[in-house]
Motif scaffolding. Sequence first.
Motif, PDB file in Angstrom:
ATOM      1  N   PHE A 357     -16.951   9.939  -3.695  1.00  0.00           N
ATOM      2  CA  PHE A 357     -16.468   8.465  -3.422  1.00  0.00           C
ATOM      3  C   PHE A 357     -15.601   8.413  -2.330  1.00  0.00           C
ATOM      4  N   PHE A 358     -15.366   7.202  -2.051  1.00  0.00           N
ATOM      5  CA  PHE A 358     -14.488   6.954  -0.819  1.00  0.00           C
ATOM      6  C   PHE A 358     -13.806   5.237  -1.135  1.00  0.00           C
ATOM      7  N   ASP A 359     -12.952   5.267  -0.452  1.00  0.00           N
ATOM      8  CA  ASP A 359     -11.960   3.732  -0.701  1.00  0.00           C
ATOM      9  C   ASP A 359     -11.227   3.384   0.395  1.00  0.00           C
ATOM     10  N   TYR A 360     -11.071   2.266   0.603  1.00  0.00           N
ATOM     11  CA  TYR A 360     -10.061   1.639   1.701  1.00  0.00           C
ATOM     12  C   TYR A 360      -8.977   0.815   0.714  1.00  0.00           C
ATOM     13  N   ILE A 361      -7.647   1.082   0.860  1.00  0.00           N
ATOM     14  CA  ILE A 361      -6.946   0.370  -0.111  1.00  0.00           C
ATOM     15  C   ILE A 361      -5.729  -0.155   0.649  1.00  0.00           C
ATOM     16  N   PRO A 362      -5.565  -1.598   0.987  1.00  0.00           N
ATOM     17  CA  PRO A 362      -4.346  -2.189   1.672  1.00  0.00           C
ATOM     18  C   PRO A 362      -3.278  -2.002   0.933  1.00  0.00           C
ATOM     19  N   LEU A 363      -2.303  -1.620   1.747  1.00  0.00           N
ATOM     20  CA  LEU A 363      -0.977  -1.860   1.096  1.00  0.00           C
ATOM     21  C   LEU A 363      -0.102  -3.178   1.714  1.00  0.00           C
ATOM     22  N   PRO A 364       1.005  -3.351   0.878  1.00  0.00           N
ATOM     23  CA  PRO A 364       1.448  -4.816   1.131  1.00  0.00           C
ATOM     24  C   PRO A 364       2.156  -4.663   2.382  1.00  0.00           C
ATOM     25  N   ASP A 365       2.777  -3.484   2.708  1.00  0.00           N
ATOM     26  CA  ASP A 365       3.338  -3.413   4.301  1.00  0.00           C
ATOM     27  C   ASP A 365       2.400  -3.469   5.249  1.00  0.00           C
ATOM     28  N   THR A 393      -6.859   5.687  -8.748  1.00  0.00           N
ATOM     29  CA  THR A 393      -6.439   5.836  -7.582  1.00  0.00           C
ATOM     30  C   THR A 393      -6.052   4.516  -6.719  1.00  0.00           C
ATOM     31  N   ARG A 394      -6.557   3.760  -7.022  1.00  0.00           N
ATOM     32  CA  ARG A 394      -6.208   2.019  -6.515  1.00  0.00           C
ATOM     33  C   ARG A 394      -5.222   1.771  -7.306  1.00  0.00           C
ATOM     34  N   PHE A 395      -4.887   1.901  -8.415  1.00  0.00           N
ATOM     35  CA  PHE A 395      -3.575   1.317  -9.009  1.00  0.00           C
ATOM     36  C   PHE A 395      -2.606   2.074  -8.719  1.00  0.00           C
ATOM     37  N   LEU A 396      -2.605   3.325  -8.530  1.00  0.00           N
ATOM     38  CA  LEU A 396      -1.393   4.163  -8.279  1.00  0.00           C
ATOM     39  C   LEU A 396      -1.017   4.069  -6.835  1.00  0.00           C
ATOM     40  N   THR A 397      -2.169   4.109  -5.799  1.00  0.00           N
ATOM     41  CA  THR A 397      -1.880   3.929  -4.359  1.00  0.00           C
ATOM     42  C   THR A 397      -0.958   2.579  -4.095  1.00  0.00           C
ATOM     43  N   ALA A 398      -1.472   1.578  -4.688  1.00  0.00           N
ATOM     44  CA  ALA A 398      -0.675   0.222  -4.474  1.00  0.00           C
ATOM     45  C   ALA A 398       0.700   0.113  -4.951  1.00  0.00           C
ATOM     46  N   SER A 399       0.955   1.130  -5.867  1.00  0.00           N
ATOM     47  CA  SER A 399       2.363   1.242  -6.534  1.00  0.00           C
ATOM     48  C   SER A 399       3.318   2.284  -5.835  1.00  0.00           C
ATOM     49  N   LEU A 400       2.634   3.413  -5.911  1.00  0.00           N
ATOM     50  CA  LEU A 400       3.259   4.569  -5.435  1.00  0.00           C
ATOM     51  C   LEU A 400       3.401   4.605  -3.878  1.00  0.00           C
ATOM     52  N   GLN A 401       2.153   4.426  -3.231  1.00  0.00           N
ATOM     53  CA  GLN A 401       2.112   4.416  -1.631  1.00  0.00           C
ATOM     54  C   GLN A 401       2.002   5.682  -1.098  1.00  0.00           C
ATOM     55  N   GLU A 402       2.807   6.684  -1.573  1.00  0.00           N
ATOM     56  CA  GLU A 402       2.553   8.110  -0.920  1.00  0.00           C
ATOM     57  C   GLU A 402       1.682   8.954  -1.261  1.00  0.00           C
ATOM     58  N   PRO A 403       0.578   9.610  -0.263  1.00  0.00           N
ATOM     59  CA  PRO A 403      -0.385  10.480  -0.907  1.00  0.00           C
ATOM     60  C   PRO A 403       0.039  11.469  -1.863  1.00  0.00           C
ATOM     61  N   VAL A 406       0.892  10.347  -5.292  1.00  0.00           N
ATOM     62  CA  VAL A 406      -0.472   9.700  -6.046  1.00  0.00           C
ATOM     63  C   VAL A 406      -1.053  10.877  -6.661  1.00  0.00           C
ATOM     64  N   LEU A 407      -1.479  12.011  -5.693  1.00  0.00           N
ATOM     65  CA  LEU A 407      -2.332  13.111  -6.474  1.00  0.00           C
ATOM     66  C   LEU A 407      -1.610  13.867  -7.435  1.00  0.00           C
ATOM     67  N   GLU A 408      -0.224  13.694  -7.389  1.00  0.00           N
ATOM     68  CA  GLU A 408       0.409  14.458  -8.547  1.00  0.00           C
ATOM     69  C   GLU A 408       0.422  13.649  -9.890  1.00  0.00           C
ATOM     70  N   VAL A 409       0.222  12.494  -9.764  1.00  0.00           N
ATOM     71  CA  VAL A 409       0.261  11.593 -11.025  1.00  0.00           C
ATOM     72  C   VAL A 409      -1.495  11.507 -11.368  1.00  0.00           C
ATOM     73  N   LEU A 410      -2.215  11.680 -10.523  1.00  0.00           N
ATOM     74  CA  LEU A 410      -3.728  11.792 -10.898  1.00  0.00           C
ATOM     75  C   LEU A 410      -4.081  13.154 -11.426  1.00  0.00           C
TER      76      LEU A 410
END
Length: 555
Positions: A357-365, A393-403, A406-410
């Motif tokens: 899988f792959f994805d592009y996840i826009p962040l608010p900033d 991953t999409r949910f966590l990236t939008a909230s945590l933003q740091e790679p 995100v991996l630790e929570v996943l």
Amino acid sequence: MAYLETSTGPSPKRTIPLSMRRCVLGRQSDCDVVVDADSVSRHHARILSVGRDYYLEDLNSSNGTVVNNQVIQSRVRLQDGDSIRLSQFVFLFHESLTPLDGSDSEHLLPDQRSIIDEDDDCGVTHDTGAYIKLSDSGGSDTGTYSPATEARFDALLEVTQSLGQFLSLDKLLAQVLDSLFKMLPQSDRGCIILKDSAGQLKPGWVKVRQGELRVSRTVISEVMQTRSAIVTSNASTDSRFDASQSVADFQLKSVMCAPLVDRESEVLGVVQLDTSNVRKAFRQDDLRILAAMATQASLAITVAKLHETEVRTRTLERDLILAAEVQRNSLPEHRPTVSGYEFFDHYEPAEKVGGDFFDYIPLPDGRLGVVVGDVVGHGVPAALVMSKILAETRFLTASLQEPAMVLEVLNGITCRSSRLGRFITMLMLVLDPSKNLVTLASAGHMPPLLRRTNRTIELPGRDLFGPPLGAAKETNYQSHSFQIEPGELLFLHTDGVTEAENSKSEAFGDSRVADLVTAGPTSTDVVANVVSNLEAFLDGANRQDDVCIVCFGRE
């Protein structure tokens, strides 16, 4: 006056005048035509006179009423010459009472009731040409009459012709046993036992009129090994049944068993009938009926199994198409538009659906998250896990933003969820286009290829990579940041690229990928060159793993 005529045979025919408006046929003594046999219901059927027409209707009998080899469901009008069958007993209907061809034919007076009895002292002479009393050499009486052999095989032909209409295996097996119970009404219990895909014997269908069904593995093994049908008139004294406790427990008196063999001589299973009534023991004629039915049933079972396999295949194919559509919808529909950068990607599952899988996840900033991952395995199970991980991953990236975070929570989610049960490798990075800064972290995934302006290849952050998701509960992932300069690009991929093997078992390899990444001028060119060279390398060999590529570069 209309009349019934007994079935033809070497002895004189007999006629039964239908002098009343209503003529009931059955086993009960108050019937107009008494057929004294257990296989005939007390009030089995009746013939009604309406004007000049005669109609026949079944009176909810146990074994049904058959006209011209068709079981009647409602009242039917009788035509001259129609054949009427009650269990084993056959009559011919005639519209007018005329002399029979034979001068020695016997006629019954209009006020006489016809009695077809089991005992010789019934008061009416038996017509042995129409009905044959069976007895074995030991002198035990079956207690029933069977019609002429031709009539029984006519019934068998009728049944076997109908078997081809059943494409459902369950319905087919039920019909086979129902038909056998009608042709062999002394049967108390019956079963069809089939081999499964692992070669184990499993009950396919069971029919029990009384008592409890038991089977003898000794007999079944012998029938399957010899491919021959067997019958015993007394199972309790038959040496072939010594090893069967069920014989002693249930006092089985007579058992028949026939193999089910397909056209390739493969034994599919067996069909068995038994009875506890010694007066109704099975004979060789009964065994021939069972063997003939088993032959026809084997062909029908083969067809039904092929049909069910085809249905399952079509259903699976349809489900896979739907799953592939769902997976495509879960992947990015459009490549991101980022000022000063070009993005290109390629995704190809080894089967209809895949675990890459792959994805592009826009962040608010204004930053952009990029994810590439690989669930161990491929196909539907891997695709299901992929869908869950991608959503998380999409949910966590939008909230945590740091790679790394995100991996630790996943990883914690993956370790806690026993339903996933798979390792997952993932590479995640965040691109800050305002600073041309890339921050990445990896959970056991192969490092990206960073092509510098001088066309050299680097593997950024390789020494900081952590284990795959789900490998260890307490894991601290680390991030690595670097600048991306004009003309440089980053190539992310899964192991389906480098580990792809051709027909000579040669791997595509890391060095070949690195050379192609070095040669291409733009991200689009690099991905196109890798995909085309990979196809040429495989040269028609089956792809064993999914292929996923994401490439982006600074203009």
